[in-house]
Design a protein around this motif. Structure first.
Motif, PDB file in Angstrom:
ATOM      1  N   GLY A 297       0.822  -1.209   0.000  1.00 36.63           N
ATOM      2  CA  GLY A 297       0.000   0.000   0.000  1.00 36.63           C
ATOM      3  C   GLY A 297       0.852   1.254   0.000  1.00 36.63           C
ATOM      4  N   ARG A 298       0.161   2.352  -0.237  1.00 35.30           N
ATOM      5  CA  ARG A 298       0.853   3.642  -0.232  1.00 35.30           C
ATOM      6  C   ARG A 298       1.248   4.021   1.181  1.00 35.30           C
ATOM      7  NH1 ARG A 298      -3.249   7.360  -3.455  1.00 35.30           N
ATOM      8  NH2 ARG A 298      -4.725   5.925  -2.565  1.00 35.30           N
ATOM      9  N   GLU A 299       2.319   4.768   1.284  1.00 37.95           N
ATOM     10  CA  GLU A 299       2.803   5.277   2.572  1.00 37.95           C
ATOM     11  C   GLU A 299       1.709   6.146   3.192  1.00 37.95           C
ATOM     12  OE1 GLU A 299       5.053   5.695   5.736  1.00 37.95           O
ATOM     13  OE2 GLU A 299       5.756   4.553   4.014  1.00 37.95           O
ATOM     14  N   SER A 300       1.467   5.941   4.488  1.00 42.89           N
ATOM     15  CA  SER A 300       0.365   6.666   5.121  1.00 42.89           C
ATOM     16  C   SER A 300       0.855   7.735   6.086  1.00 42.89           C
ATOM     17  CB  SER A 300      -0.559   5.682   5.844  1.00 42.89           C
ATOM     18  OG  SER A 300       0.150   5.025   6.868  1.00 42.89           O
ATOM     19  N   LYS A 301       1.997   8.322   5.795  1.00 44.57           N
ATOM     20  CA  LYS A 301       2.520   9.367   6.664  1.00 44.57           C
ATOM     21  C   LYS A 301       2.364  10.726   5.997  1.00 44.57           C
ATOM     22  CE  LYS A 301       5.708   6.485   9.164  1.00 44.57           C
ATOM     23  NZ  LYS A 301       7.017   6.289   9.699  1.00 44.57           N
ATOM     24  N   PHE A 302       1.882  11.660   6.775  1.00 41.84           N
ATOM     25  CA  PHE A 302       1.772  13.039   6.320  1.00 41.84           C
ATOM     26  C   PHE A 302       1.779  13.919   7.552  1.00 41.84           C
ATOM     27  CE2 PHE A 302      -2.403  11.044   6.495  1.00 41.84           C
ATOM     28  CZ  PHE A 302      -3.085  11.861   7.386  1.00 41.84           C
ATOM     29  N   THR A 303       2.212  15.151   7.374  1.00 43.22           N
ATOM     30  CA  THR A 303       2.228  16.078   8.498  1.00 43.22           C
ATOM     31  C   THR A 303       0.910  16.839   8.526  1.00 43.22           C
ATOM     32  OG1 THR A 303       3.124  17.935   7.237  1.00 43.22           O
ATOM     33  CG2 THR A 303       4.733  16.401   8.232  1.00 43.22           C
ATOM     34  N   LYS A 304       0.651  17.438   9.653  1.00 40.81           N
ATOM     35  CA  LYS A 304      -0.549  18.270   9.785  1.00 40.81           C
ATOM     36  C   LYS A 304      -0.486  19.423   8.783  1.00 40.81           C
ATOM     37  CE  LYS A 304      -3.331  19.983  13.588  1.00 40.81           C
ATOM     38  NZ  LYS A 304      -3.345  20.312  15.023  1.00 40.81           N
ATOM     39  N   SER A 305       0.702  19.975   8.610  1.00 42.30           N
ATOM     40  CA  SER A 305       0.889  21.055   7.649  1.00 42.30           C
ATOM     41  C   SER A 305       0.565  20.586   6.231  1.00 42.30           C
ATOM     42  CB  SER A 305       2.326  21.571   7.724  1.00 42.30           C
ATOM     43  OG  SER A 305       2.552  22.559   6.767  1.00 42.30           O
ATOM     44  N   ASP A 306       1.044  19.402   5.860  1.00 40.99           N
ATOM     45  CA  ASP A 306       0.732  18.835   4.540  1.00 40.99           C
ATOM     46  C   ASP A 306      -0.774  18.658   4.375  1.00 40.99           C
ATOM     47  OD1 ASP A 306       3.477  18.586   3.988  1.00 40.99           O
ATOM     48  OD2 ASP A 306       3.527  16.473   4.614  1.00 40.99           O
ATOM     49  N   LEU A 307      -1.383  18.126   5.416  1.00 38.86           N
ATOM     50  CA  LEU A 307      -2.820  17.870   5.394  1.00 38.86           C
ATOM     51  C   LEU A 307      -3.609  19.158   5.198  1.00 38.86           C
ATOM     52  CD1 LEU A 307      -5.182  15.831   5.883  1.00 38.86           C
ATOM     53  CD2 LEU A 307      -5.000  16.433   8.296  1.00 38.86           C
ATOM     54  N   TYR A 308      -3.267  20.182   5.979  1.00 36.45           N
ATOM     55  CA  TYR A 308      -3.999  21.449   5.892  1.00 36.45           C
ATOM     56  C   TYR A 308      -3.734  22.164   4.571  1.00 36.45           C
ATOM     57  CZ  TYR A 308      -5.437  21.197  10.796  1.00 36.45           C
ATOM     58  OH  TYR A 308      -6.012  20.835  11.990  1.00 36.45           O
ATOM     59  N   GLN A 309      -2.508  22.089   4.084  1.00 36.48           N
ATOM     60  CA  GLN A 309      -2.191  22.723   2.800  1.00 36.48           C
ATOM     61  C   GLN A 309      -2.985  22.064   1.675  1.00 36.48           C
ATOM     62  OE1 GLN A 309       1.994  22.747   1.890  1.00 36.48           O
ATOM     63  NE2 GLN A 309       1.730  23.926   0.030  1.00 36.48           N
ATOM     64  N   ALA A 310      -3.042  20.752   1.678  1.00 38.05           N
ATOM     65  CA  ALA A 310      -3.802  20.033   0.649  1.00 38.05           C
ATOM     66  C   ALA A 310      -5.297  20.305   0.797  1.00 38.05           C
ATOM     67  CB  ALA A 310      -3.522  18.535   0.737  1.00 38.05           C
ATOM     68  N   THR A 311      -5.786  20.354   2.029  1.00 39.23           N
ATOM     69  CA  THR A 311      -7.205  20.646   2.271  1.00 39.23           C
ATOM     70  C   THR A 311      -7.538  22.028   1.725  1.00 39.23           C
ATOM     71  OG1 THR A 311      -7.254  19.230   4.231  1.00 39.23           O
ATOM     72  CG2 THR A 311      -8.954  20.924   4.071  1.00 39.23           C
ATOM     73  N   ASN A 312      -6.688  23.002   2.019  1.00 36.36           N
ATOM     74  CA  ASN A 312      -6.897  24.370   1.531  1.00 36.36           C
ATOM     75  C   ASN A 312      -6.970  24.375   0.013  1.00 36.36           C
ATOM     76  OD1 ASN A 312      -6.042  26.962   0.387  1.00 36.36           O
ATOM     77  ND2 ASN A 312      -5.731  27.607   2.479  1.00 36.36           N
ATOM     78  N   GLN A 313      -5.979  23.778  -0.625  1.00 32.62           N
ATOM     79  CA  GLN A 313      -5.907  23.776  -2.079  1.00 32.62           C
ATOM     80  C   GLN A 313      -7.149  23.125  -2.701  1.00 32.62           C
ATOM     81  OE1 GLN A 313      -2.454  21.738  -3.573  1.00 32.62           O
ATOM     82  NE2 GLN A 313      -3.133  21.856  -5.689  1.00 32.62           N
ATOM     83  N   LEU A 314      -7.554  21.989  -2.153  1.00 36.33           N
ATOM     84  CA  LEU A 314      -8.691  21.268  -2.727  1.00 36.33           C
ATOM     85  C   LEU A 314     -10.008  21.990  -2.468  1.00 36.33           C
ATOM     86  CD1 LEU A 314      -7.567  17.626  -1.895  1.00 36.33           C
ATOM     87  CD2 LEU A 314      -7.626  18.731  -4.155  1.00 36.33           C
ATOM     88  N   LEU A 315     -10.144  22.617  -1.304  1.00 32.83           N
ATOM     89  CA  LEU A 315     -11.361  23.393  -1.034  1.00 32.83           C
ATOM     90  C   LEU A 315     -11.475  24.570  -1.999  1.00 32.83           C
ATOM     91  CD1 LEU A 315     -11.531  23.414   2.870  1.00 32.83           C
ATOM     92  CD2 LEU A 315     -13.205  22.398   1.299  1.00 32.83           C
ATOM     93  N   LEU A 316     -10.355  25.237  -2.255  1.00 34.47           N
ATOM     94  CA  LEU A 316     -10.379  26.361  -3.193  1.00 34.47           C
ATOM     95  C   LEU A 316     -10.665  25.883  -4.617  1.00 34.47           C
ATOM     96  CD1 LEU A 316      -7.373  28.455  -1.842  1.00 34.47           C
ATOM     97  CD2 LEU A 316      -9.804  29.053  -1.730  1.00 34.47           C
ATOM     98  N   GLN A 317     -10.144  24.727  -4.952  1.00 39.28           N
ATOM     99  CA  GLN A 317     -10.309  24.211  -6.313  1.00 39.28           C
ATOM    100  C   GLN A 317     -11.699  23.599  -6.549  1.00 39.28           C
ATOM    101  OE1 GLN A 317      -7.180  21.525  -7.429  1.00 39.28           O
ATOM    102  NE2 GLN A 317      -7.988  21.190  -9.481  1.00 39.28           N
ATOM    103  N   TYR A 318     -12.188  22.826  -5.575  1.00 38.69           N
ATOM    104  CA  TYR A 318     -13.423  22.071  -5.786  1.00 38.69           C
ATOM    105  C   TYR A 318     -14.602  22.554  -4.954  1.00 38.69           C
ATOM    106  CZ  TYR A 318     -10.416  18.765  -8.204  1.00 38.69           C
ATOM    107  OH  TYR A 318      -9.530  18.183  -9.083  1.00 38.69           O
TER     108      TYR A 318
END
Length: 191
Positions: free
Chosen positions: A2-23
């Motif tokens: 499976g894919r690596e399941s590690k991410f930082t809170k910063s990564d998570l929030y940055q991706a959440t921000n980007q996807l919310l703005l996009q979608y």
């Protein structure tokens, strides 16, 4: 494997921000987020029961950072210095208004964490308004702002400046200075 399941809170929030703005809120889902972070959806569900829990937690943290910067505005005793500082904060958090407007799409539910976050966001919003109201009152007291204009109208104009496209592609400081000049002096030549 499976894919690596590690991410930082910063990564998570940055991706959440980007996807919310996009979608937007309705288009955002854990599948998109998992793909963005290169993790499994199950990895996300280890930390969050649903997207509302993640989004509200993210919004609370973003709003807290915004408020910490906003409260520093009081370190400047003069209204025009506060306005200059406020514009800097608004430009720094230019997308927060768009993200926070999505809060109205999140319904109160049986989910305790979501409801607690929604209540905290309401408290944070009231705190923000208090800071901004004090700012406008200072401008009115110093007779720099017209007392007949409602506070929400003045604040609305200030906050909407970040939505004006910088078609001239001026450097950020030059653009901020131009917006400041427009807010302080208007668009009419003095006669």
């Amino acid at each position: 494997m499976g894919r690596e399941s590690k991410f930082t809170k910063s990564d998570l929030y940055q991706a959440t921000n980007q996807l919310l703005l996009q979608y937007g809120y309705n288009g955002f889902h854990f599948g998109l987020l998992a793909e963005q972070l290169n993790v499994t959806r199950a990895a996300l569900y280890k930390y969050f029961d649903n997207k509302d829990e993640l989004i509200t937690e993210y919004m609370v943290e973003e709003m807290e950072r915004f408020l910490l910067d906003l409260q520093k505005m009081k370190e400047y005793p003069l209204f025009k210095d506060q306005l200059d500082y406020l514009l800097g904060v608004i430009f720094k958090y230019s997308r927060i208004h768009q993200i926070l407007s999505m809060i109205f799409q999140i319904q109160k539910s049986n989910h305790v964490k979501v409801n607690e976050a929604l209540e905290l966001l309401e408290t944070q919003h009231e705190k923000m308004y208090s800071y901004l109201n004090d700012f406008v009152q200072l401008g009115k007291r110093d007779k720099l702002l017209k007392s007949e204009f409602p506070n929400h109208l003045i604040l609305g104009f200030i906050f909407q400046t970040v939505n004006i496209p910088n078609y001239s592609q001026l450097p950020e400081q030059d653009w901020k200075n131009l917006v400041m000049e427009f807010l302080c002096s208007g668009m009419f030549n003095e006669k």
